[in-house]
Scaffold this active site. Structure first.
Site, mmCIF file in Angstrom:
data_model
loop_
_atom_site.group_PDB
_atom_site.id
_atom_site.type_symbol
_atom_site.label_atom_id
_atom_site.label_comp_id
_atom_site.label_asym_id
_atom_site.label_seq_id
_atom_site.Cartn_x
_atom_site.Cartn_y
_atom_site.Cartn_z
ATOM 1 N N GLN A 52 0.958 -1.174 0.045
ATOM 2 C CA GLN A 52 -0.286 0.016 -0.054
ATOM 3 C C GLN A 52 0.890 1.378 -0.069
ATOM 4 O OE1 GLN A 52 -2.686 -1.724 3.231
ATOM 5 N NE2 GLN A 52 -4.212 -0.483 2.005
ATOM 6 N N ARG B 253 3.476 0.085 13.163
ATOM 7 C CA ARG B 253 3.263 -1.203 12.481
ATOM 8 C C ARG B 253 3.352 -1.161 11.129
ATOM 9 N NH1 ARG B 253 -2.217 -3.928 11.085
ATOM 10 N NH2 ARG B 253 -1.501 -5.898 10.494
ATOM 11 N N HIS C 208 1.109 -9.380 4.708
ATOM 12 C CA HIS C 208 -0.223 -8.330 4.610
ATOM 13 C C HIS C 208 -0.433 -8.212 3.047
ATOM 14 C CE1 HIS C 208 -2.127 -4.857 6.437
ATOM 15 N NE2 HIS C 208 -2.890 -4.850 5.201
ATOM 16 N N GLU D 82 -5.142 -10.207 8.760
ATOM 17 C CA GLU D 82 -6.667 -10.636 8.204
ATOM 18 C C GLU D 82 -6.902 -11.746 7.386
ATOM 19 O OE1 GLU D 82 -8.644 -6.974 6.526
ATOM 20 O OE2 GLU D 82 -8.367 -5.792 8.507
ATOM 21 N N ASN E 225 -7.904 -6.016 14.094
ATOM 22 C CA ASN E 225 -8.396 -4.974 13.213
ATOM 23 C C ASN E 225 -9.992 -4.852 13.174
ATOM 24 O OD1 ASN E 225 -5.784 -4.879 12.467
ATOM 25 N ND2 ASN E 225 -6.090 -5.547 10.449
ATOM 26 N N TYR F 290 -13.357 -2.019 12.216
ATOM 27 C CA TYR F 290 -13.765 -0.904 11.510
ATOM 28 C C TYR F 290 -15.204 -0.539 11.795
ATOM 29 C CZ TYR F 290 -9.294 -0.408 9.089
ATOM 30 O OH TYR F 290 -7.965 -0.375 8.754
ATOM 31 N N GLU G 164 -5.374 -2.253 14.117
ATOM 32 C CA GLU G 164 -6.257 -1.095 12.969
ATOM 33 C C GLU G 164 -7.409 -0.462 13.456
ATOM 34 O OE1 GLU G 164 -6.343 -2.464 8.804
ATOM 35 O OE2 GLU G 164 -4.406 -3.387 8.897
ATOM 36 N N TRP H 296 -5.182 3.296 11.790
ATOM 37 C CA TRP H 296 -4.991 3.101 10.408
ATOM 38 C C TRP H 296 -5.650 4.298 9.667
ATOM 39 C CZ3 TRP H 296 -2.549 -0.394 7.302
ATOM 40 C CH2 TRP H 296 -2.577 -0.315 5.894
ATOM 41 N N GLU I 239 -5.558 1.821 -1.541
ATOM 42 C CA GLU I 239 -6.636 1.276 -0.828
ATOM 43 C C GLU I 239 -7.236 -0.146 -1.565
ATOM 44 O OE1 GLU I 239 -7.573 0.783 2.100
ATOM 45 O OE2 GLU I 239 -9.679 -0.010 1.761
ATOM 46 N N TRP I 240 -6.197 -1.025 -2.136
ATOM 47 C CA TRP I 240 -6.402 -2.176 -2.663
ATOM 48 C C TRP I 240 -7.301 -2.102 -3.914
ATOM 49 C CZ3 TRP I 240 -2.875 -5.060 -0.931
ATOM 50 C CH2 TRP I 240 -2.460 -4.921 0.370
HETATM 51 C C1 BGC Z 1 -6.384 -3.828 5.784
HETATM 52 C C2 BGC Z 1 -5.771 -2.577 5.301
HETATM 53 C C3 BGC Z 1 -6.876 -1.511 4.656
HETATM 54 C C4 BGC Z 1 -7.913 -1.243 5.702
HETATM 55 C C5 BGC Z 1 -9.243 -0.500 4.965
HETATM 56 C C6 BGC Z 1 -7.775 -3.496 6.360
HETATM 57 O O1 BGC Z 1 -8.698 -4.458 6.202
HETATM 58 O O2 BGC Z 1 -5.524 -4.444 6.721
HETATM 59 O O3 BGC Z 1 -4.846 -2.872 4.303
HETATM 60 O O4 BGC Z 1 -6.430 -0.502 4.003
HETATM 61 O O5 BGC Z 1 -8.737 -2.520 6.199
HETATM 62 O O6 BGC Z 1 -9.937 -0.967 4.106
#
Ligand code: BGC
Length: 551
Positions: A51, A108, A154, A200, A343, A345, A411, A457, A464-465
């Protein structure tokens, strides 16, 4: 009349999705709680090699599945690639300055396997330039008083390993991963205190080998997703044992895995089927990896084994699509952790939903329907709704189910769009951080969860993938149109620095006042309360009118 009133309210509640108040401000649950984190609490920020590094083929680096995937037209938004990304391959010293600028003493980041072993195997020896890069980065961190927390994997699997074995669906990868991990422990372990074997695995196996939306782009959630998880669990355990046996005594570091999970809230908490569905959702998500490693018995969660066996039999299969561990493997994997890496969110509302005849695969195997509440604010990422209290509930779930481990939040963060002018006064990100961090504080001081670290994060905007550079998670803005990739602190970087400097929100601190003043706006207290009152008044009026007509 009363029945009429109740029916109308229920109807309105259903239509407006507010029946169970998931989103409405609840003082007991959502109020700001000032306070300090325990002494020695770890504040960190994170990135990942693909990334941020760029230098995708620099100095002998081999191709990874993300290089291949992003170079394939149509896979990533706008055709973005990680070829240059934030150019951290060249600008790592600046990155370290950003980290120390926020007063952080932990960072990290992840190693790129193909920068070290270009074809993924150790047969032809390491690529010295890649090894030098990580030594330089680690030394720069240590010189600046920053402790490295290193993720070994990762998501950037060597393309050669994907081609030779089919990637994580095959056990063939496990030995190569162990060789790579061993080399990393040997070479960098004198300066690394925290190791994460995998980031993850859920995302690797479901999004990469099931939905095909991430590299390597395999669409087979019926089998590959489960095989991938099986092999990653073995690879993780192998690496932990390698460290434990050969490196722990000298290096005294800690090794674990980072698991991700949404929190799951039952749609109707009074309906047993929904309560069980929410638990099933969590078991298929977090438990899939956490149960084999952290539970007393080891192995996959019972509900996952039972559900998958029943589903496989209904498909006419003799064996479950969920692979089986031997007792020896169960014992080998159980207990392979020195802490719980998490992690997190977002949160989902879960309803029991058994669809007969649905295509078999991870998505439908869970027998759930997922919702979000209309009051939840959404970030730029389509999946990311802000539900701070979900983190506290998830931390409690971990405490309860996995032996009260030490938890390192590895994260947590929020995205903005790639807009002009850029979002530098990133109020929404500040809201996200203060509210989620405060939920961590509540989990520690009110619930006794042993959370030892919080990691934001991300240090800076990055690749962003599959969304490329269209979603920005950074505390620092990166200008991807400028060849120098300049980094500029967003307002959130300053707030995070103040939280870190104060070790939370102690009474009387400026950052505590700021959080207190922002709270109402951030949690939408005023808005949702008046919306609810309006709803109630409306239902009374409607009920009244209806009642009058009837009379
Ligand atoms: C991942 C990160 C990603 C972030 C936001 C996580 O799932 O580890 O690489 O950028 O979420 O999508």
């Amino acid at each position: 009349m009363l029945i009429l009133l109740m029916t109308t309210s229920l109807f309105l509640g259903l239509v407006c999705g507010a029946q169970y108040d998931y989103g409405a401000y609840d003082h007991n649950r959502d109020a700001f709680r000032p306070g300090r984190f325990p002494d020695g609490f770890i504040w960190s920020t994170a990135t990942a090699s693909y990334q941020i590094e760029g230098g995708w083929d620099a100095d002998g680096k081999g191709e990874s599945i993300w290089d291949r995937f992003s170079h394939t037209p149509g896979k990533v938004d706008r055709g973005d690639t990680g070829d240059v990304a934030c150019d951290s391959y060249n600008k790592y010293r600046e990155d370290v300055q950003l980290i120390t600028g926020m007063g952080l003493r932990y960072y990290r980041f992840s190693l790129s396997w193909t920068r070290i072993f270009p074809d993924g195997t150790s047969t032809s020896g390491p690529n010295q330039a890649g090894v030098d890069y990580y030594n330089n980065l680690i030394n720069e961190l240590v010189r600046n008083g920053v402790t490295p927390m290193v993720t070994l994997y990762h998501w950037d699997l060597p393309q050669n390993v994907q081609d030779t074995y089919g990637g994580w669906v095959s056990e063939g990868v496990v030995q190569h991963y162990n060789d790579y991990a061993t080399f990393a422990f040997q070479t960098f372990g004198d300066r690394v205190r925290y190791w994460l074997t995998f980031n993850e695995p859920w995302a690797v196996c479901y999004v990469g080998y099931g939905l095909g939306m991430h590299a390597p782009g395999i669409q087979d959630e019926r089998n590959s997703t489960y095989l991938c998880a099986h092999n990653i669990l073995k690879a993780h355990a192998g690496a932990w044992h390698t460290y434990d046996r050969n490196f722990r005594a000298d290096q005294s570091g800690q090794v674990s895995i980072t698991l991700n999970s949404d929190w799951a809230e039952p749609r109707d908490p009074d309906r047993a089927a929904d309560v069980m569905a929410a638990d099933r959702f969590l078991q298929f998500y977090l438990g899939w990896f956490a149960n084999p490693i952290y539970s007393e018995t080891g192995d996959y969660p019972a509900v996952m084994k039972e559900t998958m066996l029943a589903k496989s039999q209904a498909e006419g299969l003799r064996e479950s699509r969920l692979p089986q561990f031997t007792q020896e493997e169960v014992n080998f994997i159980r207990g392979t952790s020195d802490f719980f890496g998490l992690n997190h969110y977002t949160t989902r509302i879960i309803e029991d939903n058994v669809v007969v005849g649905a295509a078999p695969g991870y998505t439908n195997d869970r027998d759930v329907a997922q919702y979000t509440a209309p009051e939840w604010t959404r970030a730029q990422s389509q999946w990311l709704y802000e539900v701070p209290w979900g983190l506290r509930r998830l931390l409690n779930f971990i405490k309860l189910n996995y032996g009260d481990p030490e938890v390192l939040v590895t994260e947590n963060g929020r995205s903005d769009g790639d807009v002009t002018p850029p979002v530098m006064q990133d109020r929404n990100r500040i809201c996200y951080y203060i509210t989620y961090i405060d939920e961590v504080l509540k989990a520690i001081s009110e619930d006794g969860v042993k959370v030892r670290a919080y990691t934001a994060w991300s240090l800076m905007d990055n690749f962003e993938w599959a969304r490329g550079y269209t979603e920005r998670f950074g505390l620092h803005y990166v200008d991807f149109n400028d060849p120098n990739r300049p980094r500029t602190a967003k307002q959130s970087a300053g707030v995070y620095r103040d939280i870190v400097a104060n070790n939370g929100f102690p009474e009387g601190a400026d950052v505590t006042r700021l959080a207190g003043n922002m709270w109402r706006g951030c949690r939408g207290a005023a808005v949702t309360t008046s919306a609810n009152i309006a709803l109630l008044v409306l239902s009374f009026i409607m009920a009244g009118i209806y009642g009058l007509i009837k009379m």
